[in-house]
Design an enzyme around this catalytic site. Sequence first.
Site, PDB file in Angstrom:
ATOM      1  CG  HIS A 110      -1.989  -1.126   1.059  1.00  0.00           C
ATOM      2  ND1 HIS A 110      -1.960  -2.259   1.847  1.00  0.00           N
ATOM      3  CD2 HIS A 110      -3.037  -1.275   0.205  1.00  0.00           C
ATOM      4  CE1 HIS A 110      -2.956  -3.050   1.496  1.00  0.00           C
ATOM      5  NE2 HIS A 110      -3.621  -2.485   0.504  1.00  0.00           N
ATOM      6  CG  ASP A 149      -5.874  -2.490  -4.113  1.00  0.00           C
ATOM      7  OD1 ASP A 149      -5.100  -3.417  -4.430  1.00  0.00           O
ATOM      8  OD2 ASP A 149      -6.312  -2.335  -2.961  1.00  0.00           O
ATOM      9  CB  THR A 188      -8.441  -9.469  -7.661  1.00  0.00           C
ATOM     10  OG1 THR A 188      -9.434  -9.399  -8.694  1.00  0.00           O
ATOM     11  CG2 THR A 188      -9.057  -8.975  -6.350  1.00  0.00           C
ATOM     12  N   PRO A 224     -13.978 -11.504 -11.328  1.00  0.00           N
ATOM     13  CG  PRO A 224     -15.208 -11.294  -9.369  1.00  0.00           C
ATOM     14  CD  PRO A 224     -14.242 -12.208 -10.057  1.00  0.00           C
TER      15      PRO A 224
END
Length: 286
Positions: free
Chosen positions: A64, A158, A160, A165
């Site tokens: 992050h 951010d 996946t 999805p």
Amino acid sequence: MAENTMWHETLHDQFGQYFAVDNVLYHEKTDHQDLIIFENAAFGRVMALDGVVQTTERDEFIYHEMMTHVPLLAHGHAKHVLIIGGGDGAMLREVTRHKNVETITMVEIDAGVVSFCRQYLPNHNAGSYDDPRFTLVIDDGVNFVNQTHQTFDVIISDCTDPIGPGESLFTSAFYEGCKRCLNPGGIFVAQNGVCFLQQDEALDSHRKLSHYFSDVGFYQAAIPTYYGGIMTFAWATDNDALRHLSSEIIQARFHAAGLKCRYYNPAIHVAAFALPQYLHDALSAQ
């Protein structure tokens, strides 16, 4: 899932990693994903989606910090930031540390991710959901960037992995939409997998992003949780100077921002853009 068992990641067929499950805190299938949060003695709370580790308390700060401070400090005067995904709140937490940022919009496809992360991963968001600059939009990321009338200085995807999805966030339609709502000189960044094991992801992103941005590249960070270790982040902008700023410029901005980080520093920022030769060779061969 029974407690005191082993949880095995299913990202790769021929190899992988496992975690001892000391305690299952949450496990439920939503309309979009299979979500689980469990405790592990070495890595703290671990969140996985569809059999793939997304974040752990032990090392989330690396991911992050590098996804936020690199583009924000490279930009230098970002006022409006868009986060696509990031439902655990840690990306938001890091962006809120930049006091010159005026608005932070987060688009998350699954409201369930946000609600359970607020409860089960409180250290990730650290109260950032209550920041007055923050707006949450429950929507598909591709739809949002192609329909919104807002514009942004930095967009952080951010996402996946490009399956299920998350697949739509690696498409030309998404990248074109991001270009559409970026202000001049804006920066787009996205996670692009562990390049040594998922090199095709980086090559595909580079090829698609190059249709919309004049400067496309990558930077990297060592993140133990992601099997293979070296995570690659896509970088795209129309200001090619931003990828080559000196450590002195980054140091001055870092100092002015008053940041104190656990992984990121100005030297890491500059060094992160140095890529391994196998990636240079693969990009040149495209």
